[in-house]
Scaffold this motif. Structure first.
Motif, short mmCIF file in Angstrom:
data_model
loop_
_atom_site.label_atom_id
_atom_site.label_comp_id
_atom_site.label_asym_id
_atom_site.label_seq_id
_atom_site.Cartn_x
_atom_site.Cartn_y
_atom_site.Cartn_z
N MET A 1 97.49 -28.60 55.24
CA MET A 1 96.25 -29.32 55.01
C MET A 1 95.65 -28.88 53.67
SD MET A 1 94.32 -30.85 57.88
CE MET A 1 95.26 -31.95 58.87
N LYS A 2 94.73 -29.68 53.20
CA LYS A 2 94.07 -29.41 51.94
C LYS A 2 93.07 -28.28 52.10
CE LYS A 2 94.43 -34.19 50.52
NZ LYS A 2 93.72 -35.37 50.09
N THR A 3 92.54 -27.81 50.97
CA THR A 3 91.52 -26.78 50.99
C THR A 3 90.23 -27.35 51.58
OG1 THR A 3 92.48 -25.80 49.01
CG2 THR A 3 90.22 -25.17 49.55
N ALA A 4 89.60 -26.61 52.46
CA ALA A 4 88.39 -27.06 53.14
C ALA A 4 87.19 -27.07 52.19
CB ALA A 4 88.09 -26.18 54.34
N THR A 5 86.34 -28.06 52.38
CA THR A 5 85.08 -28.19 51.64
C THR A 5 83.94 -27.94 52.62
OG1 THR A 5 86.05 -29.88 50.21
CG2 THR A 5 83.64 -29.80 50.31
N GLU B 1 84.41 -40.31 49.93
CA GLU B 1 85.52 -39.53 49.37
C GLU B 1 86.36 -38.96 50.51
OE1 GLU B 1 86.22 -39.18 46.10
OE2 GLU B 1 84.52 -40.47 45.62
N ILE B 2 87.60 -38.59 50.23
CA ILE B 2 88.44 -37.92 51.22
C ILE B 2 88.00 -36.46 51.26
CG2 ILE B 2 90.78 -37.23 51.86
CD1 ILE B 2 90.38 -40.23 52.01
N THR C 1 88.16 -32.55 53.55
CA THR C 1 88.75 -31.68 54.57
C THR C 1 87.70 -30.65 54.96
OG1 THR C 1 90.99 -31.94 53.69
CG2 THR C 1 90.58 -30.00 55.06
N GLU D 1 86.85 -27.40 57.81
CA GLU D 1 87.35 -26.48 58.83
C GLU D 1 86.15 -25.86 59.53
OE1 GLU D 1 89.94 -22.42 59.14
OE2 GLU D 1 90.55 -23.93 57.66
N SER E 1 90.75 -28.02 61.76
CA SER E 1 90.64 -28.52 60.39
C SER E 1 90.87 -30.02 60.47
CB SER E 1 91.71 -27.86 59.52
OG SER E 1 91.70 -28.41 58.22
N THR F 1 90.77 -33.90 58.26
CA THR F 1 90.80 -34.55 56.94
C THR F 1 90.66 -36.05 57.11
OG1 THR F 1 92.24 -32.84 56.03
CG2 THR F 1 92.16 -34.92 54.84
N ARG G 1 88.30 -39.85 55.35
CA ARG G 1 87.29 -40.40 54.46
C ARG G 1 85.91 -40.17 55.07
NH1 ARG G 1 87.85 -42.85 50.00
NH2 ARG G 1 89.99 -43.45 50.46
#
Length: 89
Positions: A1-5, A14-15, A17, A19, A67, A69, A71
């Motif tokens: 998975m991508k880095t969490a925001t 926006e897309i 992620t 956690e 986690s 992810t 939109r």
């Protein structure tokens, strides 16, 4: 998975992620279209992960770390992700 925001830094449309920990689950009644909503808290805010067409998902329960992810959308009351991809932590 991508880095969490952090939830409080997400941008609508926006897309993103996120956690965090699931703090509550809401399931639509049997006479409504299937929908499971998991409210996720990451310490900076809360976000709803909405799974359309589902009434249950193994492992998606209060207290679980997850986690997600998808939109980022905004409702009148909160930010949400519809049918996000997810990973149990």
């Amino acid at each position: 998975m991508k880095t969490a925001t952090p939830i409080d830094s997400l941008a609508v449309r926006e897309i993103g992620t996120v956690e965090g920990r699931i703090v509550s689950i809401t399931v639509e009644p049997r006479d409504a279209a299937p929908q499971l909503t998991a409210r996720i808290d990451d310490g900076t805010g809360r976000l709803d992960a909405v799974f359309m067409g589902r009434r249950e998902i193994a492992g998606i329960e209060p207290g679980a770390r997850v986690s997600v992810t998808g939109r980022v959308s905004e409702t009148e009351t909160s930010l949400c992700l519809y049918n996000p991809s997810f990973e149990l932590r």
